[in-house]
Design a protein around this motif. Structure first.
Motif, PDB file in Angstrom:
ATOM      1  N   VAL A 295       0.866  -1.181   0.000  1.00 42.12           N
ATOM      2  CA  VAL A 295       0.000   0.000   0.000  1.00 42.12           C
ATOM      3  C   VAL A 295       0.901   1.229   0.000  1.00 42.12           C
ATOM      4  CG1 VAL A 295      -1.708   1.308   1.346  1.00 42.12           C
ATOM      5  CG2 VAL A 295      -1.833  -1.189   1.254  1.00 42.12           C
ATOM      6  N   THR A 296       0.569   2.222  -0.786  1.00 41.43           N
ATOM      7  CA  THR A 296       1.306   3.482  -0.782  1.00 41.43           C
ATOM      8  C   THR A 296       0.496   4.514  -0.020  1.00 41.43           C
ATOM      9  OG1 THR A 296       2.259   2.989  -2.947  1.00 41.43           O
ATOM     10  CG2 THR A 296       2.331   5.273  -2.226  1.00 41.43           C
ATOM     11  N   ILE A 297       1.064   5.010   1.076  1.00 41.62           N
ATOM     12  CA  ILE A 297       0.452   6.079   1.864  1.00 41.62           C
ATOM     13  C   ILE A 297       1.501   7.174   1.950  1.00 41.62           C
ATOM     14  CG2 ILE A 297      -0.499   6.746   4.094  1.00 41.62           C
ATOM     15  CD1 ILE A 297      -1.439   3.826   4.402  1.00 41.62           C
ATOM     16  N   LEU A 298       1.249   8.299   1.261  1.00 41.56           N
ATOM     17  CA  LEU A 298       2.252   9.354   1.140  1.00 41.56           C
ATOM     18  C   LEU A 298       1.725  10.704   1.590  1.00 41.56           C
ATOM     19  CD1 LEU A 298       3.574   8.643  -2.481  1.00 41.56           C
ATOM     20  CD2 LEU A 298       4.719   8.091  -0.321  1.00 41.56           C
TER      21      LEU A 298
ATOM     22  N   ASN B 270      -5.963  -1.463  -5.929  1.00 39.44           N
ATOM     23  CA  ASN B 270      -5.614  -0.526  -7.007  1.00 39.44           C
ATOM     24  C   ASN B 270      -6.465   0.738  -7.072  1.00 39.44           C
ATOM     25  OD1 ASN B 270      -3.458  -2.187  -7.866  1.00 39.44           O
ATOM     26  ND2 ASN B 270      -4.972  -3.527  -8.814  1.00 39.44           N
TER      27      ASN B 270
ATOM     28  N   ARG C 281      -6.287  10.751  -4.117  1.00 37.35           N
ATOM     29  CA  ARG C 281      -5.223  11.754  -4.188  1.00 37.35           C
ATOM     30  C   ARG C 281      -5.751  13.102  -3.712  1.00 37.35           C
ATOM     31  NH1 ARG C 281      -3.145  14.800  -8.793  1.00 37.35           N
ATOM     32  NH2 ARG C 281      -4.386  13.480 -10.162  1.00 37.35           N
TER      33      ARG C 281
ATOM     34  N   GLY D  75      -1.853  -2.409  -3.348  1.00 32.82           N
ATOM     35  CA  GLY D  75      -2.012  -1.708  -4.613  1.00 32.82           C
ATOM     36  C   GLY D  75      -2.718  -0.377  -4.472  1.00 32.82           C
ATOM     37  N   ALA D  76      -3.353  -0.127  -3.324  1.00 30.19           N
ATOM     38  CA  ALA D  76      -4.033   1.151  -3.111  1.00 30.19           C
ATOM     39  C   ALA D  76      -2.993   2.250  -2.940  1.00 30.19           C
ATOM     40  CB  ALA D  76      -4.933   1.093  -1.881  1.00 30.19           C
ATOM     41  N   ARG D  77      -3.333   3.457  -3.392  1.00 28.28           N
ATOM     42  CA  ARG D  77      -2.471   4.633  -3.288  1.00 28.28           C
ATOM     43  C   ARG D  77      -3.276   5.733  -2.609  1.00 28.28           C
ATOM     44  NH1 ARG D  77       0.574   0.930  -4.509  1.00 28.28           N
ATOM     45  NH2 ARG D  77       1.483   0.655  -6.562  1.00 28.28           N
TER      46      ARG D  77
ATOM     47  N   ASP E 236      -4.223  15.958  -3.012  1.00 27.69           N
ATOM     48  CA  ASP E 236      -3.030  16.800  -3.127  1.00 27.69           C
ATOM     49  C   ASP E 236      -3.340  18.289  -3.188  1.00 27.69           C
ATOM     50  OD1 ASP E 236      -4.168  16.515  -5.643  1.00 27.69           O
ATOM     51  OD2 ASP E 236      -2.293  16.105  -6.674  1.00 27.69           O
TER      52      ASP E 236
ATOM     53  N   VAL F 153      -6.978   4.754  -6.151  1.00 22.62           N
ATOM     54  CA  VAL F 153      -6.144   5.936  -5.925  1.00 22.62           C
ATOM     55  C   VAL F 153      -7.019   7.009  -5.290  1.00 22.62           C
ATOM     56  CG1 VAL F 153      -4.751   7.756  -6.979  1.00 22.62           C
ATOM     57  CG2 VAL F 153      -4.647   5.423  -7.892  1.00 22.62           C
TER      58      VAL F 153
ATOM     59  N   ILE G 102      -2.788   9.507  -0.991  1.00 20.52           N
ATOM     60  CA  ILE G 102      -1.805  10.583  -1.044  1.00 20.52           C
ATOM     61  C   ILE G 102      -2.405  11.880  -0.513  1.00 20.52           C
ATOM     62  CG2 ILE G 102      -0.347  11.962  -2.624  1.00 20.52           C
ATOM     63  CD1 ILE G 102      -1.229   9.042  -4.323  1.00 20.52           C
TER      64      ILE G 102
END
Length: 177
Positions: A4-7, A43, A47, A25-27, A49, A45, A29
């Motif tokens: 998992v991408t946690i940014l 998967n 975002r 696979g989840a993003r 931002d 997303v 952000i």
């Protein structure tokens, strides 16, 4: 959470501590908050931002969905107990509690889907449109089709409960893999 991408982004970090399940696979952000028991599937997303994203308790955002915002115009707020189908696009809009967005549907800037309202699979809700409570809209562009029946509304809530349980099963399977 492996895979998992946690940014953070420009000082805003996702708040995912109360989430029920975030699939590999989840993003996620930036300024994104997930309510208790929310599930973000494979998967997706999210975002946040250029404006915040808030996802309510027990809401499920299914595989391949994109959630974004509009710079200086529209954040994205998704209420509790919402069902969002696979590969939907949710952009700079409001989904009230118990809203339903079908598979592959698109909700554009400034739109609103009220509680117990539904955007059908494949539909596109064009900027600034509102689906009133209890209605189903379909098509591209989406238009009113009919009122939802009490049985359909009950089925949507069973779907929410089913996804909460399924998310627990996926989390347990991943933990033991």
């Amino acid at each position: 959470m492996e895979g998992v991408t946690i940014l953070p982004f420009e000082g805003a970090a996702p708040d995912v501590a109360r989430a029920g399940f975030i699939a590999p696979g989840a993003r996620i952000i930036g300024s994104v908050s997930l309510g208790e028991g929310a599930s973000i599937w494979y998967n997706c997303v999210l975002r946040g931002d250029v404006a915040p994203i808030a996802v309510g308790a027990r809401t499920n955002i299914q595989d391949g969905t994109i959630v974004h915002v509009t710079t200086k115009l529209h954040d994205t707020v998704i209420g509790a107990d919402c069902l969002i189908g696979h590969t939907a696009i949710i952009h700079g809009c409001r989904l009230h509690d118990r809203a339903f967005v079908g598979l592959g549907a698109i909700v554009m800037d400034g739109c609103e889907i009220e509680s117990d309202a539904m955007l059908a699979a494949g539909a596109m809700l064009t900027p600034g449109k509102r689906i009133p409570s209890g209605q189903m809209w379909a098509g591209r562009p989406a238009k009113y089709v009919r009122d939802l029946t009490p049985d359909e509304l009950a089925a949507h809530q069973k779907g929410v409960a089913g996804y909460v349980a399924l998310a627990r099963r996926h989390a347990a399977a991943i933990a033991t893999a």
